[in-house]
Enzyme design. Structure first.
Site, PDB file in Angstrom:
ATOM      1  CE  LYS A  13      -2.228  -1.241   3.758  1.00 57.94           C
ATOM      2  NZ  LYS A  13      -1.533  -2.523   4.012  1.00 57.94           N
ATOM      3  NE  ARG A  88      -4.392  -1.586   9.927  1.00 61.36           N
ATOM      4  CZ  ARG A  88      -3.314  -0.956   9.447  1.00 61.36           C
ATOM      5  NH1 ARG A  88      -3.354   0.319   9.175  1.00 61.36           N
ATOM      6  NH2 ARG A  88      -2.200  -1.625   9.244  1.00 61.36           N
ATOM      7  NE  ARG A 126       7.171  -2.458   6.283  1.00 58.27           N
ATOM      8  CZ  ARG A 126       5.847  -2.567   6.319  1.00 58.27           C
ATOM      9  NH1 ARG A 126       5.107  -2.137   5.322  1.00 58.27           N
ATOM     10  NH2 ARG A 126       5.253  -3.104   7.369  1.00 58.27           N
ATOM     11  NE  ARG A 159       6.113  -0.302  10.243  1.00 55.75           N
ATOM     12  CZ  ARG A 159       4.957  -0.410   9.595  1.00 55.75           C
ATOM     13  NH1 ARG A 159       4.830   0.069   8.361  1.00 55.75           N
ATOM     14  NH2 ARG A 159       3.923  -0.993  10.164  1.00 55.75           N
ATOM     15  NE  ARG A 170       2.052  -5.059  11.382  1.00 59.42           N
ATOM     16  CZ  ARG A 170       3.181  -4.766  10.719  1.00 59.42           C
ATOM     17  NH1 ARG A 170       4.339  -5.227  11.137  1.00 59.42           N
ATOM     18  NH2 ARG A 170       3.124  -4.003   9.658  1.00 59.42           N
TER      19      ARG A 170
HETATM   20  P1  ADP Z   1       2.087  -1.931   3.220  1.00 59.66           P
HETATM   21  O1  ADP Z   1       2.109  -0.421   3.214  1.00 59.66           O
HETATM   22  O2  ADP Z   1       0.887  -2.503   2.533  1.00 59.66           O
HETATM   23  O3  ADP Z   1       2.290  -2.525   4.589  1.00 59.66           O
HETATM   24  P2  ADP Z   1       4.656  -1.686   1.845  1.00 59.66           P
HETATM   25  O4  ADP Z   1       4.365  -0.808   0.673  1.00 59.66           O
HETATM   26  O5  ADP Z   1       5.405  -1.088   2.982  1.00 59.66           O
HETATM   27  O6  ADP Z   1       3.318  -2.433   2.348  1.00 59.66           O
HETATM   28  O7  ADP Z   1       5.449  -2.955   1.268  1.00 59.66           O
HETATM   29  C1  ADP Z   1       5.900  -3.991   2.159  1.00 59.66           C
HETATM   30  C2  ADP Z   1       7.274  -4.460   1.705  1.00 59.66           C
HETATM   31  O8  ADP Z   1       7.148  -5.182   0.463  1.00 59.66           O
HETATM   32  C3  ADP Z   1       8.269  -3.349   1.448  1.00 59.66           C
HETATM   33  O9  ADP Z   1       9.538  -3.771   1.870  1.00 59.66           O
HETATM   34  C4  ADP Z   1       8.222  -3.135  -0.065  1.00 59.66           C
HETATM   35  O10 ADP Z   1       9.456  -2.677  -0.583  1.00 59.66           O
HETATM   36  C5  ADP Z   1       7.900  -4.537  -0.571  1.00 59.66           C
HETATM   37  N1  ADP Z   1       7.014  -4.548  -1.754  1.00 59.66           N
HETATM   38  C6  ADP Z   1       5.994  -3.702  -2.030  1.00 59.66           C
HETATM   39  N2  ADP Z   1       5.396  -4.046  -3.193  1.00 59.66           N
HETATM   40  C7  ADP Z   1       6.038  -5.159  -3.636  1.00 59.66           C
HETATM   41  C8  ADP Z   1       5.892  -5.986  -4.800  1.00 59.66           C
HETATM   42  N3  ADP Z   1       4.937  -5.747  -5.714  1.00 59.66           N
HETATM   43  N4  ADP Z   1       6.737  -7.031  -4.937  1.00 59.66           N
HETATM   44  C9  ADP Z   1       7.692  -7.275  -4.000  1.00 59.66           C
HETATM   45  N5  ADP Z   1       7.888  -6.529  -2.904  1.00 59.66           N
HETATM   46  C10 ADP Z   1       7.077  -5.476  -2.718  1.00 59.66           C
HETATM   47  P1  AMP Z   2       0.701   0.487   9.038  1.00 60.07           P
HETATM   48  O1  AMP Z   2       1.795   1.500   8.890  1.00 60.07           O
HETATM   49  O2  AMP Z   2      -0.504   0.790   8.193  1.00 60.07           O
HETATM   50  O3  AMP Z   2       1.213  -0.936   8.843  1.00 60.07           O
HETATM   51  O4  AMP Z   2       0.197   0.579  10.548  1.00 60.07           O
HETATM   52  C1  AMP Z   2       1.048   0.284  11.630  1.00 60.07           C
HETATM   53  C2  AMP Z   2       0.240   0.070  12.888  1.00 60.07           C
HETATM   54  O5  AMP Z   2      -0.441   1.289  13.242  1.00 60.07           O
HETATM   55  C3  AMP Z   2      -0.854  -0.992  12.806  1.00 60.07           C
HETATM   56  O6  AMP Z   2      -0.368  -2.312  13.019  1.00 60.07           O
HETATM   57  C4  AMP Z   2      -1.793  -0.528  13.922  1.00 60.07           C
HETATM   58  O7  AMP Z   2      -1.297  -0.883  15.208  1.00 60.07           O
HETATM   59  C5  AMP Z   2      -1.721   0.993  13.805  1.00 60.07           C
HETATM   60  N1  AMP Z   2      -2.756   1.522  12.894  1.00 60.07           N
HETATM   61  C6  AMP Z   2      -2.564   2.135  11.700  1.00 60.07           C
HETATM   62  N2  AMP Z   2      -3.725   2.460  11.126  1.00 60.07           N
HETATM   63  C7  AMP Z   2      -4.694   2.019  11.971  1.00 60.07           C
HETATM   64  C8  AMP Z   2      -6.117   2.020  11.938  1.00 60.07           C
HETATM   65  N3  AMP Z   2      -6.788   2.537  10.906  1.00 60.07           N
HETATM   66  N4  AMP Z   2      -6.783   1.476  12.990  1.00 60.07           N
HETATM   67  C9  AMP Z   2      -6.136   0.961  14.043  1.00 60.07           C
HETATM   68  N5  AMP Z   2      -4.803   0.899  14.143  1.00 60.07           N
HETATM   69  C10 AMP Z   2      -4.081   1.419  13.114  1.00 60.07           C
END
Ligand code: ADP
Ligand code: AMP
Length: 215
Positions: A13, A88, A126, A159, A170
């Site tokens: 995302k 969420r 990541r 992170r 998660r």
């Molecule tokens: P989210 O915001 O949904 O938690 P991220 O955008 O942070 O996900 O992506 C999670 C991890 O996967 C990151 O390390 C990113 O670089 C990697 N990633 C994102 N999209 C892809 C993809 N299409 N293929 C492989 N790795 C990806």
């Molecule tokens: P994210 O960066 O989207 O992976 O979010 C990291 C963490 O923040 C999640 O695992 C939750 O603990 C908290 N968080 C983010 N967005 C929300 C939401 N909309 N509702 C509840 N918790 C959230």
């Protein structure tokens, strides 16, 4: 354009958000990024949210809803926004409808689909930029220079909630609390499914196509 990015943790995302906001000139509202900023700055909101986030649990709905409500009130959201990581839960989705009312209806919900088996590797590999929040991956999307952000030269870090143990909880939370939103938005006829298991650039191409703006 008023958009939501939906999908499990690690679906991509945040990665896609960077391209989407650039293409459609809308602000990126990531509740996760906002919480991390508040934790770093030691604000009251950060203190309330920290334990939940570290354990891989959701922050209570009322805290998140208030936060998003005031963010959506800011001037830059007048012509649209991209919500990432919100809503969420069904409670959050319903609250969002109330906040937006009839005059600011959502256009689309982009649902990035990635199977569970791929998520652990994505999340544990990541690396995020301390300054701009861009996400990289040690193998799938490595930065050009180790530990340095390609976009702003910021330092990359892992992170605290990106551990194998926290990822499991998660993903469970996603399946139980967030997955029902797929149905919720399908019924409203605004859900666009995108295959998130492809290369990053291909996922973005598909998002643009789904939004009807391919050139
Ligand atoms: P989210 O915001 O949904 O938690 P991220 O955008 O942070 O996900 O992506 C999670 C991890 O996967 C990151 O390390 C990113 O670089 C990697 N990633 C994102 N999209 C892809 C993809 N299409 N293929 C492989 N790795 C990806
Ligand atoms: P994210 O960066 O989207 O992976 O979010 C990291 C963490 O923040 C999640 O695992 C939750 O603990 C908290 N968080 C983010 N967005 C929300 C939401 N909309 N509702 C509840 N918790 C959230």
């Amino acid at each position: 354009m008023r958009l939501i990015l939906l999908g499990p943790p690690g679906a991509g995302k945040g990665t896609q958000a960077k391209s989407i906001i650039n293409e459609y000139k809308i602000p990126h509202i990531s509740t996760g990024d906002i919480f991390r900023k508040n934790i770093k700055e030691g604000t009251p909101l950060g203190k309330k949210a920290k334990d939940f986030i570290d354990k891989g649990l959701l922050v209570p709905d009322e805290l998140v809803v208030d936060l998003v409500k005031s963010r959506l009130d800011e001037d830059d959201c007048e012509n649209g926004f991209l919500l990432d990581g919100f809503p969420r839960t069904l409670v959050q989705a319903t609250a969002l409808e109330e906040v937006l009312g009839d005059s600011m209806k959502l256009d689309y919900v982009i649902n990035i689909e990635v199977k569970k088996e791929l998520l652990v590797d994505r999340i544990t590999g990541r690396r995020m930029c301390k300054d701009c929040g861009a996400a990289f991956h040690v193998s799938f999307n490595p930065p050009k220079k180790e530990s340095v952000c390609d976009l702003c030269d910021g330092e990359l870090y892992q992170r605290k909630d990106d551990t194998v143990e926290t990822v499991a909880s998660r993903i469970d939370v996603y399946l139980n609390e967030t997955m029902p939103l797929v149905d919720f938005y399908t019924k409203k006829d605004i859900l666009l499914n995108v295959d998130g298991e492809q290369e990053i650039s291909k996922v973005f191409e598909d998002i643009k196509k789904a939004l009807g703006s391919e050139e």
